[in-house]
Design a protein around this motif. Structure first.
Motif, short mmCIF file in Angstrom:
data_model
loop_
_atom_site.label_atom_id
_atom_site.label_comp_id
_atom_site.label_asym_id
_atom_site.label_seq_id
_atom_site.Cartn_x
_atom_site.Cartn_y
_atom_site.Cartn_z
N LEU A 226 -0.03 1.29 -4.27
CA LEU A 226 1.17 0.88 -3.54
C LEU A 226 0.80 -0.17 -2.49
O LEU A 226 1.52 -1.16 -2.29
N ALA A 227 -0.35 0.04 -1.85
CA ALA A 227 -0.84 -0.96 -0.89
C ALA A 227 -1.07 -2.30 -1.60
O ALA A 227 -0.70 -3.36 -1.08
N ILE A 230 2.17 -4.11 -2.22
CA ILE A 230 2.72 -4.75 -1.03
C ILE A 230 1.90 -5.98 -0.64
O ILE A 230 2.44 -7.05 -0.39
N TRP A 234 4.59 -7.90 -4.34
CA TRP A 234 5.45 -7.48 -5.44
C TRP A 234 5.37 -8.40 -6.67
O TRP A 234 6.31 -8.51 -7.43
N THR A 288 -2.93 -3.48 4.68
CA THR A 288 -1.53 -3.37 4.27
C THR A 288 -0.63 -3.26 5.49
O THR A 288 0.45 -3.87 5.55
N ILE B 139 6.72 2.61 4.36
CA ILE B 139 5.46 1.93 4.07
C ILE B 139 4.47 2.14 5.21
O ILE B 139 3.32 2.53 4.99
N MET B 143 0.83 4.24 5.00
CA MET B 143 -0.47 3.62 5.25
C MET B 143 -1.17 4.32 6.42
O MET B 143 -2.39 4.49 6.41
#
Lengths: 306, 341
Positions: A226-227, A230, A234, A288, B139, B143
């Motif tokens: 997911l990091a 981002i 994307w 991130t 987000i 993190m």
């Protein structure tokens, strides 16, 4: 030389699961659905691959089985979030829990073990200690060949194909897409199922590399992916580049864990080897954070991402 | 704002548990009805079982209340996981640093404050990022979860470890929260401690704050209509930071259950997972403090019941049921009119 080859093969095998999971994440997030569930997809894929490899002895069948199980989980997630409009974050938490607990139940039922599967019948792992052997082992992994293909296909498809543009439309402005006759529900469901299958292939790589399934073996790679999504803004290309960077960091961390003398002298003046390794592990998360804070250029998520 | 009692959610949750358990137990080759009875007896059938259920529910009350609190401002605090770990770390460090003769009237409040501060700093930071930089809190908190996990793993294995032990130095005696088996004989041997009472009180107080106090009402106003709230003079920025700070503090206080209640020290793995389960608790119990407590007890009972049946079917069967509950309730909430907290 041999050391470098081993390190490179470690980078690739560490990067592959994260890269594939990130690629899967790009598909679903570009469709406008936040995907915490990547972690669960990777774990489910890892388990599916183990079951298929134990049953057939084929790495390719294992990869296909992983994608099928991932797709199934993705379909469940899509049904909850797209059709039933459940909150994507909550549903993602549920999918992760389902994958973690479900694989443990199946592990017990199928192999009577709480923690790991029997070793896969794919030849013993060489432990990747010899350069050429490490490469040969890597070359036998379906994920190695499928990842660049899937990456390229995703890059082209998202930018040029009708389906890809529809996915982006659903992620940026679903009501506009709807007014043009696009079925937002269907496109999102397809993107989520596709993304889940790709992410699960990353899990297959984990199992095929380790030659067994271990409970919770995804170990946070879904969140690292997911990091990468981002940090890569994307896009398939960006996500894969960052996944490779994260893979390199993780291979570096593994190497340092095995041999403290590899830690740079300059770093040792300030930090203990363990602290340096922790710093390396923390980098993807820290970077991130900086990226989404707007400190590494602007990272703009798809507008309809929920 | 009415405190909707989520009847429909409760019914669906029960149905989801029963259905998944039936399928999962049957797939494991056992008889669903008797396994379910065994699980229920394990979770509620004895004083010890009940106390263990409540002990497992304690951190979930904290994190559930934390997530539910932020949800009132329509902020998704998925960072309860990391905030709880930060609370564990902070309270263990402060508790061990105090002189050993510190009386409990000083030690306990200090350690509670440390736990709250640990979580609040992370939550507040995410709130600040949201308010000032527009960073989505999902987000940033995810993190931060990763960062805290790496940090605590390193600290517990390295700088904070005591010799050959794999945990931190024990906290002073004055900081320990009493075990309830001192008062109730039937609870003997259980880890249940006063952190539960604190959690329930905090959940109720948080609710009263939201319904009766100026600052709390502003948080709810922001959640139901940011523009109207702004027009009424509510500052979006400071309200966002406040909501996330308080939410983080509640999640951090979950650390008191582990460090001050159960273990007396911090170690790797304490509190892992309760942040995410807290999301589920908040989903199931949103709207009413008692529903949050009830939802936490439900999840605690499933965890304890899972242990009770472990000899016959894998205890993870109960976790599969938890996942089903979360999915079902999330779907029902989205489709009912009392959807928004």
């Amino acid at each position: 030389m041999s050391g470098l080859l081993v390190f490179l093969s470690q980078v690739v095998s560490a990067a592959l699961p994260v890269a594939l999971a990130a690629l899967g994440g790009v598909w679903s997030e570009r469709a406008g659905v936040a995907t915490i569930a990547l972690e669960g997809y990777v774990l489910a894929g890892a388990f599916g691959a183990a079951v298929a490899a134990l049953a057939t002895g084929s790495a390719w069948v294992a990869a296909m089985a992983a994608m099928a199980l991932g797709a199934l989980l993705g379909w469940l997630f899509a049904t909850a979030t797209v059709r039933l409009r459940a909150n994507a974050i909550v549903a993602g938490v549920a999918v992760n829990l389902l994958a973690a607990a479900g694989t443990r139940v199946a592990l017990k039922v199928l192999y009577d073990s709480a923690s790991n599967s029997p070793p896969l019948p794919l030849g013993a792992s060489s432990g990747a200690s010899v350069g050429i052997a490490a490469l040969r082992e890597l070359a036998a992994s379906p994920a190695l060949w499928m990842a660049p293909l899937l990456g390229l296909a995703s890059h082209v498809a998202l930018a040029r194909s009708v389906f890809g543009l529809r996915v982006t439309a659903c992620g940026e402005n679903p009501s506009a897409a709807r007014s043009l006759g696009v079925s937002v529900e269907r496109v999102r469901t397809q993107a989520l199922v596709l993304g889940a299958a790709i992410a699960a292939l990353g899990g297959a790589q984990l199992t095929l590399h380790q030659r067994e399934f271990v409970a919770y073996m995804s170990g946070g790679r879904g969140f690292l992916a997911l990091a990468a999504v981002i940090l890569g803004r994307w896009t398939p290309r960006g996500a894969i580049v960052w996944a490779v960077a994260i893979g390199a960091l993780s291979a570096l961390e593994t190497t340092l864990a095995g041999d403290d003398t590899m830690v740079p002298r300059a770093a040792l003046a300030l930090l203990s080897p363990a602290a340096f390794r922790a710093l390396v592990q923390a980098l993807p998360f820290g970077l991130t954070l900086l990226a989404v804070m707007g400190r590494l250029g602007r990272a703009r998520p798809p507008a309809a991402l929920s | 704002m009415r405190a909707a009692i989520p009847t429909r959610a409760a019914v669906v949750a029960a149905a989801a548990v029963l259905l998944t358990l039936n399928v999962a137990v049957w797939a494991s080759g056992d008889a669903p009805a008797s396994v379910l009875m065994l699980a229920a007896r394990g979770a509620f059938g004895s004083g010890y079982g009940l106390a263990q259920t409540l002990a497992k529910a304690t951190p979930l009350v904290w994190t559930g209340a934390a997530v539910a609190f932020a949800l009132r401002a329509r902020l998704f605090n998925i960072g309860a996981e990391g905030q709880c770990l930060a609370g564990v770390l902070a309270t263990a460090v402060v508790g061990a640093a105090l002189p050993s003769s510190t009386p409990w009237v000083i030690a306990a409040p200090l350690c509670l404050a440390a736990a709250a501060f640990g979580g609040a700093s992370l939550g507040g930071f995410a709130g600040w990022m949201r308010a000032r930089l527009g960073t989505h809190e999902v987000i940033s908190t995810l993190m931060l979860n990763g960062l805290v996990a790496v940090l605590t793993t390193w600290l517990y294995a390295g700088p904070l470890r005591v010799g050959a032990q794999v945990h931190t130095r024990p906290v002073v005696d004055g900081a320990r929260l009493s075990h309830l088996d001192l008062a109730v004989h039937a609870f003997r041997g259980s880890a249940l401690n006063t952190s539960l009472a604190l959690a329930v009180i905090a959940t109720v107080v948080a609710h009263l704050y939201l319904t009766h106090m100026r600052g709390g009402v502003a948080i709810r106003a922001l959640g139901s209509s940011p523009r109207a709230a702004e027009a009424l003079g509510v500052s979006t920025a400071s309200t966002t930071v406040r909501a996330m700070t308080i939410s983080g503090a509640l999640a951090g206080l979950a650390g008191t259950h582990y460090v001050l209640g159960v273990k007396g020290y911090a170690e790797q793995g304490l509190g892992t997972g309760v942040g995410f389960t807290g999301v589920a608790v908040a989903m199931l119990g949103a709207g009413s403090p008692w529903a949050i407590v009830a939802a936490a007890v439900l999840f605690g009972a499933m965890a304890q019941g899972g242990l009770a049946v472990n000899a016959r079917v894998p205890s993870d069967v109960l976790s599969v049921a938890q996942a089903a509950v979360i999915l079902a309730v999330a779907a029902v909430r989205a489709n009912s009119r009392q959807e928004r907290p």
